[in-house]
Design a protein around this motif. Structure first.
Motif, PDB file in Angstrom:
ATOM      1  N   GLN A  99       0.826  -1.220   0.000  1.00 24.24           N
ATOM      2  CA  GLN A  99       0.000   0.000   0.000  1.00 24.24           C
ATOM      3  C   GLN A  99       0.854   1.262   0.000  1.00 24.24           C
ATOM      4  OE1 GLN A  99      -2.536  -1.267   3.324  1.00 24.24           O
ATOM      5  NE2 GLN A  99      -4.299  -0.680   2.072  1.00 24.24           N
ATOM      6  N   ARG A 100       1.915   1.239   0.814  1.00 29.35           N
ATOM      7  CA  ARG A 100       2.823   2.413   0.838  1.00 29.35           C
ATOM      8  C   ARG A 100       3.543   2.568  -0.505  1.00 29.35           C
ATOM      9  NH1 ARG A 100       6.607   2.279   6.015  1.00 29.35           N
ATOM     10  NH2 ARG A 100       7.360   4.225   5.067  1.00 29.35           N
ATOM     11  N   LYS A 101       3.903   1.434  -1.090  1.00 31.57           N
ATOM     12  CA  LYS A 101       4.583   1.473  -2.391  1.00 31.57           C
ATOM     13  C   LYS A 101       3.660   2.094  -3.447  1.00 31.57           C
ATOM     14  CE  LYS A 101       7.153  -1.562  -5.512  1.00 31.57           C
ATOM     15  NZ  LYS A 101       7.711  -2.906  -5.720  1.00 31.57           N
ATOM     16  N   GLN A 102       2.407   1.663  -3.433  1.00 33.63           N
ATOM     17  CA  GLN A 102       1.403   2.174  -4.370  1.00 33.63           C
ATOM     18  C   GLN A 102       1.166   3.666  -4.139  1.00 33.63           C
ATOM     19  OE1 GLN A 102       0.045   0.761  -6.914  1.00 33.63           O
ATOM     20  NE2 GLN A 102      -1.468   2.342  -7.399  1.00 33.63           N
ATOM     21  N   LYS A 103       1.114   4.068  -2.871  1.00 31.87           N
ATOM     22  CA  LYS A 103       0.912   5.477  -2.503  1.00 31.87           C
ATOM     23  C   LYS A 103       2.031   6.337  -3.102  1.00 31.87           C
ATOM     24  CE  LYS A 103       1.033   8.286   1.800  1.00 31.87           C
ATOM     25  NZ  LYS A 103       2.447   8.639   1.980  1.00 31.87           N
ATOM     26  N   PHE A 104       3.285   5.895  -2.925  1.00 31.49           N
ATOM     27  CA  PHE A 104       4.429   6.643  -3.462  1.00 31.49           C
ATOM     28  C   PHE A 104       4.327   6.750  -4.976  1.00 31.49           C
ATOM     29  CE2 PHE A 104       8.641   6.920  -5.349  1.00 31.49           C
ATOM     30  CZ  PHE A 104       9.209   7.971  -4.650  1.00 31.49           C
ATOM     31  N   THR A 105       4.018   5.614  -5.626  1.00 35.34           N
ATOM     32  CA  THR A 105       3.942   5.579  -7.089  1.00 35.34           C
ATOM     33  C   THR A 105       2.889   6.564  -7.599  1.00 35.34           C
ATOM     34  OG1 THR A 105       4.660   3.269  -7.089  1.00 35.34           O
ATOM     35  CG2 THR A 105       3.522   4.025  -9.058  1.00 35.34           C
ATOM     36  N   GLU A 106       1.755   6.598  -6.934  1.00 35.30           N
ATOM     37  CA  GLU A 106       0.680   7.523  -7.346  1.00 35.30           C
ATOM     38  C   GLU A 106       1.065   8.978  -7.082  1.00 35.30           C
ATOM     39  OE1 GLU A 106      -2.902   6.260  -5.369  1.00 35.30           O
ATOM     40  OE2 GLU A 106      -2.969   4.368  -6.488  1.00 35.30           O
ATOM     41  N   GLU A 107       1.699   9.218  -5.927  1.00 38.63           N
ATOM     42  CA  GLU A 107       2.075  10.610  -5.573  1.00 38.63           C
ATOM     43  C   GLU A 107       3.111  11.163  -6.544  1.00 38.63           C
ATOM     44  OE1 GLU A 107       1.382  10.568  -0.707  1.00 38.63           O
ATOM     45  OE2 GLU A 107       3.405  10.278  -1.511  1.00 38.63           O
ATOM     46  N   ILE A 108       4.151  10.380  -6.810  1.00 40.39           N
ATOM     47  CA  ILE A 108       5.223  10.917  -7.661  1.00 40.39           C
ATOM     48  C   ILE A 108       4.746  10.997  -9.110  1.00 40.39           C
ATOM     49  CG2 ILE A 108       6.488   8.747  -8.194  1.00 40.39           C
ATOM     50  CD1 ILE A 108       9.084  10.425  -7.621  1.00 40.39           C
ATOM     51  N   GLY A 109       3.945   9.994  -9.534  1.00 39.85           N
ATOM     52  CA  GLY A 109       3.406  10.027 -10.892  1.00 39.85           C
ATOM     53  C   GLY A 109       2.503  11.233 -11.101  1.00 39.85           C
ATOM     54  N   GLY A 110       1.632  11.484 -10.114  1.00 39.69           N
ATOM     55  CA  GLY A 110       0.723  12.634 -10.203  1.00 39.69           C
ATOM     56  C   GLY A 110       1.486  13.956 -10.230  1.00 39.69           C
ATOM     57  N   ALA A 111       2.494  14.066  -9.380  1.00 39.50           N
ATOM     58  CA  ALA A 111       3.292  15.309  -9.335  1.00 39.50           C
ATOM     59  C   ALA A 111       4.001  15.543 -10.670  1.00 39.50           C
ATOM     60  CB  ALA A 111       4.317  15.226  -8.209  1.00 39.50           C
ATOM     61  N   PHE A 112       4.535  14.453 -11.258  1.00 38.47           N
ATOM     62  CA  PHE A 112       5.276  14.605 -12.519  1.00 38.47           C
ATOM     63  C   PHE A 112       4.332  14.861 -13.702  1.00 38.47           C
ATOM     64  CE2 PHE A 112       9.458  12.284 -11.190  1.00 38.47           C
ATOM     65  CZ  PHE A 112       9.834  13.425 -10.496  1.00 38.47           C
ATOM     66  N   GLU A 113       3.066  14.463 -13.570  1.00 39.42           N
ATOM     67  CA  GLU A 113       2.101  14.814 -14.624  1.00 39.42           C
ATOM     68  C   GLU A 113       1.660  16.268 -14.481  1.00 39.42           C
ATOM     69  OE1 GLU A 113      -1.212  12.250 -15.450  1.00 39.42           O
ATOM     70  OE2 GLU A 113      -0.037  10.438 -15.039  1.00 39.42           O
TER      71      GLU A 113
END
Length: 316
Positions: free
Chosen positions: A18-32
């Motif tokens: 869950q934490r891994k998924q959270k990081f992936t979504e946060e950094i992906g969203g920020a970079f978009e």
């Protein structure tokens, strides 16, 4: 507070899905959205950061004639020293108000690449300079590898998609010195507005304000990281690969207010490059009716060569 989102790499490496998924979504969203994040939980210790700044300051304080002997002709500034005002942003004539050093890749088990890259330049006057530079290079490269694994997942790729392309990649660690400004600069700034060439850039907590990022509304916002954070941004190669899903953001380093002209500024970015054979062809899963393919096919090596000509670092 800076308008740049913060993420913690410890989430990604925690072993908790869950934490891994959270990081992936946060950094992906920020970079978009804005193309920049402030990242904590990286692999650089405070001690290593302090040692590196210490060595870098000692190097730039050396007499000019000593620094000049480390400026190597004919390699486009890829290793060693580049003197003040040599580099300019794409489309500008004025040289940026900075001097810098380049540490490059420490190639392992690949004689072909070892022959392709210039050798790192050894500073005789400072025994610890090269050692500390190499250690920081390795830790930043390791951090970048994990960030790219998260971005691979965000783009719907296999987690380790980038690993083979960045192993022995043409990455650069660039300590920069912006010397005190002694007279009114004619059109020149410390670093003119530009996008980075590479996949991602990791910037060690720049000492002093000055870095600004252009958001989607065309406004310049201050990008300020805490001392324990790295500022990470998308470069043109990754933007191209993702068909502009991940945004390479225009950024600049502005001159300080007049009362701070007498101060030096130091900054140490790590430019994560792949090996030159990496295809930067737009990923199939980033192309659809609403997002037609924006860029022709090209390799990382061809793209880098084009851009170094535009920057005035090599002749066409």
């Amino acid at each position: 507070m800076s308008a740049i989102p913060s993420v913690d790499l410890k989430d990604f490496v925690s072993g908790d899905p869950q934490r891994k998924q959270k990081f992936t979504e946060e950094i992906g969203g920020a970079f978009e959205n804005i193309g920049f994040v402030a990242l904590s939980g990286h692999f650089l210790s405070d001690e290593l950061v302090d040692q590196l700044y210490d060595e870098v300051k000692k190097f730039f304080a050396l007499p000019q004639e000593v620094k000049d002997k480390y400026e190597i002709e004919g390699i486009g500034g890829q290793r060693g020293y580049t003197s003040f005002g040599k580099e300019h942003a794409k489309g500008r004539k004025e040289g940026d108000l900075k001097e810098f050093w380049h540490f490059g890749q420490y190639v392992e088990d690949d004689p072909k690449l070892e022959a392709e890259y210039p050798d790192n330049v050894h500073v005789e006057e400072l025994p610890a300079f090269n050692e500390v530079g190499k250690e920081a290079y390795k830790m930043l490269e390791k951090t970048a590898q994990y960030v790219l694994r998260a971005l691979a997942l965000h783009l719907g790729l296999e987690e380790y998609y980038f690993d083979k392309w960045i192993k022995n990649g043409n990455s650069i660690l660039r300590p920069i010195h912006y010397p005190p400004i002694t007279e009114e600069p004619k059109n020149a700034v410390r670093a003119a507005a530009h996008g980075d060439i590479n996949l991602i850039t990791l910037l060690m907590g720049a000492h002093g304000k000055g870095l600004q990022v252009k958001n989607h509304k065309g406004e310049w916002v201050d990008a300020i990281a805490r001392p324990d954070q790295l500022m990470i941004n998308v470069g043109d190669m990754l933007s191209r690969l993702s068909n502009n899903k991940l945004k390479s953001t225009i950024h600049r380093v502005v001159n300080p207010p007049r009362e701070l002209w007498g101060t030096s500024r130091y900054s140490i970015p790590f430019f994560m490059h792949p090996i030159s054979e990496m295809p930067l062809n737009c990923l199939e899963n980033c192309i659809d009716e609403d997002h037609p393919k924006l860029y022709p096919d090209i390799t990382a090596g061809e793209f880098l060569h084009e851009r170094l000509i535009e920057l005035g670092l090599i002749k066409g």
